[in-house]
Scaffold this active site. Sequence first.
Site, mmCIF file in Angstrom:
data_model
loop_
_atom_site.group_PDB
_atom_site.id
_atom_site.type_symbol
_atom_site.label_atom_id
_atom_site.label_comp_id
_atom_site.label_asym_id
_atom_site.label_seq_id
_atom_site.Cartn_x
_atom_site.Cartn_y
_atom_site.Cartn_z
ATOM 1 N N CYS A 173 -2.929 5.280 -5.969
ATOM 2 C CA CYS A 173 -4.064 4.905 -5.523
ATOM 3 C C CYS A 173 -5.252 5.653 -5.726
ATOM 4 O O CYS A 173 -6.397 5.296 -6.118
ATOM 5 C CB CYS A 173 -4.052 4.045 -4.750
ATOM 6 N N CYS A 186 -0.507 4.831 -0.280
ATOM 7 C CA CYS A 186 0.167 5.104 -2.128
ATOM 8 C C CYS A 186 -0.835 6.347 -3.243
ATOM 9 O O CYS A 186 -2.328 6.405 -3.395
ATOM 10 C CB CYS A 186 -0.611 3.842 -2.876
#
Length: 318
Positions: A79, A76
């Site tokens: 993230c 991700c």
Amino acid sequence: MPSRDFSLHGAIDLGARQAAARKQQERRAQGGGAAAGASGAAGQYVVDVTDETFNTEVVERSQSVPVLVDFWAEWCGPCKQLGPILEKLATEAAGKWILAKVDIDANPQLGAYMQQMGVRGIPFVAAVVAGQLLPFLNGAAPEPQVRQAIDQLFEALRKEGILPDAPAGEEQAADATGAPALDPLSQRAEDALQSGDLDAAKTAFEELIARDPRDVQAKQGLAAVELSLRARGLDAERVLREAAEKPGDVQAQISASDVEMVYGRLEEAFERLLKAVRSSAGDDRDAARRHLLSLFDVLPPDDPRIAKARRSLQSALF
């Protein structure tokens, strides 16, 4: 983006999950080895949490100190933008709250639990206070917005009577992230941010810069507010689609870069504008260059991504 509604009336009670986790730990202990928590010393401000340690590190710990739970994964990109910001703010807070990090790929039970809450994507951050879970952040955001959201969260928790008021004396001047007392003009900017009055915050930051042109924090705050004002009326999906359909339209690329910044995709925003600089000329090229420089101001000046993008910009210009 940060959630603006911090009412705890819709919070999720984790008591049932706590009981189930306790039974699971008892079974593991009887079988000869309860899993050790990934957090190490209990005094750490940032801890890695697993399926086995969630009960101890998050639910039980939340009875004495608020815990923010960062659900993330290695694949991700956003993230990786949000995680370091949260870790920095947790360190600044120095124990006023704890950051618990959950790798959903390595911990499928917690990943499935997140999906059961109706969360469809990561990064996702939940606040856990006194065993109650409150959805908090959905998606990435620049540091000033994350800091503002955390301050708003803890102020709301105090108003709900869940956290005590700040004690008298030196600590009374500290905010939820451990920041020192603000002067009146800085406080006005902060109050405007917390109330969502971006226009008033913009004015206050501009006055701070007029007072001290070297005020880096004021410049960063102003850049973040101006970004929020620009992005406030944008349809993100439409803007990104138009930018893909019109790669030569510099204004379309500028709008798309704002959307990417708001969603924490900083490096993508920088690269988009660098491509615009390389492929355009005249006023269009200058507009892409100036906008890229304005986005740099949203981040701390020592952020390594800025240095990298500046080098690429120099190469594109000369």
